[in-house]
Design a protein around this motif. Structure first.
Motif, PDB file in Angstrom:
ATOM      1  N   LEU A 146      61.721  24.840  59.978  1.00  9.72           N
ATOM      2  CA  LEU A 146      60.570  25.707  59.723  1.00  9.72           C
ATOM      3  C   LEU A 146      59.492  24.954  58.941  1.00  9.72           C
ATOM      4  O   LEU A 146      58.303  25.078  59.246  1.00  9.72           O
ATOM      5  N   ARG A 147      59.892  24.145  57.984  1.00  6.12           N
ATOM      6  CA  ARG A 147      58.919  23.318  57.259  1.00  6.12           C
ATOM      7  C   ARG A 147      58.239  22.340  58.217  1.00  6.12           C
ATOM      8  O   ARG A 147      57.028  22.124  58.149  1.00  6.12           O
ATOM      9  N   GLY A 148      59.024  21.764  59.129  1.00  6.80           N
ATOM     10  CA  GLY A 148      58.450  20.861  60.127  1.00  6.80           C
ATOM     11  C   GLY A 148      57.458  21.577  61.029  1.00  6.80           C
ATOM     12  O   GLY A 148      56.401  21.033  61.368  1.00  6.80           O
ATOM     13  N   LEU A 149      57.794  22.796  61.425  1.00  8.27           N
ATOM     14  CA  LEU A 149      56.870  23.584  62.244  1.00  8.27           C
ATOM     15  C   LEU A 149      55.591  23.879  61.474  1.00  8.27           C
ATOM     16  O   LEU A 149      54.488  23.763  62.008  1.00  8.27           O
ATOM     17  N   ASN A 150      55.723  24.233  60.209  1.00  7.57           N
ATOM     18  CA  ASN A 150      54.530  24.498  59.396  1.00  7.57           C
ATOM     19  C   ASN A 150      53.652  23.255  59.269  1.00  7.57           C
ATOM     20  O   ASN A 150      52.429  23.347  59.313  1.00  7.57           O
TER      21      ASN A 150
END
Length: 155
Positions: A146-150
């Motif tokens: 999710l951090r990577g997606l953000n």
């Protein structure tokens, strides 16, 4: 994804993510493919596709034409159980659910659809649906993903 736990309802974020070039897209793509091929019993309300179009064009850099083409192809999937009803009763029930558990109106509506369709698992990229007791929630992204997606969305 365990087919015995179905049917599954796909959320906007999962459908949008599967149609991006984000480094974490495979987390959603496998589930979407399983729904398209009929490997799992998938339920998708048509408004989810429109929401995914908005996400793709607003946040993911897809052109209107490209997002329309991708999601048009997805909406042709014959093995998905498409939900096109937005009856007054279903909308009012969704708004009541939204108020009760503290989510937005769309999530309340989608939860009402899930309940009406006997969905056992909602597949999503966030944990908002964990507030509902009527079904399980499968969050396809880990905290790191999710951090990577953000980071991808902030580019």
């Amino acid at each position: 994804m365990d087919n015995a736990a179905g049917p599954y309802r796909f959320d906007v974020g999962v459908i949008a993510l599967a149609n991006t070039d984000a480094p974490v897209r495979d987390a959603a793509l496998d589930d979407i493919r399983a729904g398209i091929t009929g490997e799992i019993d998938a339920v998708v309300p048509y408004p989810v596709v429109l929401g995914a179009h908005s996400v793709l064009t607003t946040y993911c850099g897809r052109s209107n034409a490209e997002a329309s083409r991708l999601l048009g192809n997805f909406s042709n999937a014959g093995r998905i159980r498409w939900r096109d009803e937005a009856s007054r009763e279903l909308v009012r029930g969704g708004l009541k659910l939204a108020r009760t558990v503290g989510v937005d109106g769309w999530d309340g509506y989608y939860a009402a659809v899930a309940r009406a369709e006997g969905v056992s698992t909602v597949v999503t990229i966030d944990d908002d649906f964990e507030r509902f007791d009527a079904f399980d929630t499968e969050v396809v992204l880990s905290s790191e993903q999710l951090r990577g997606l953000n980071r991808y969305l902030e580019r």
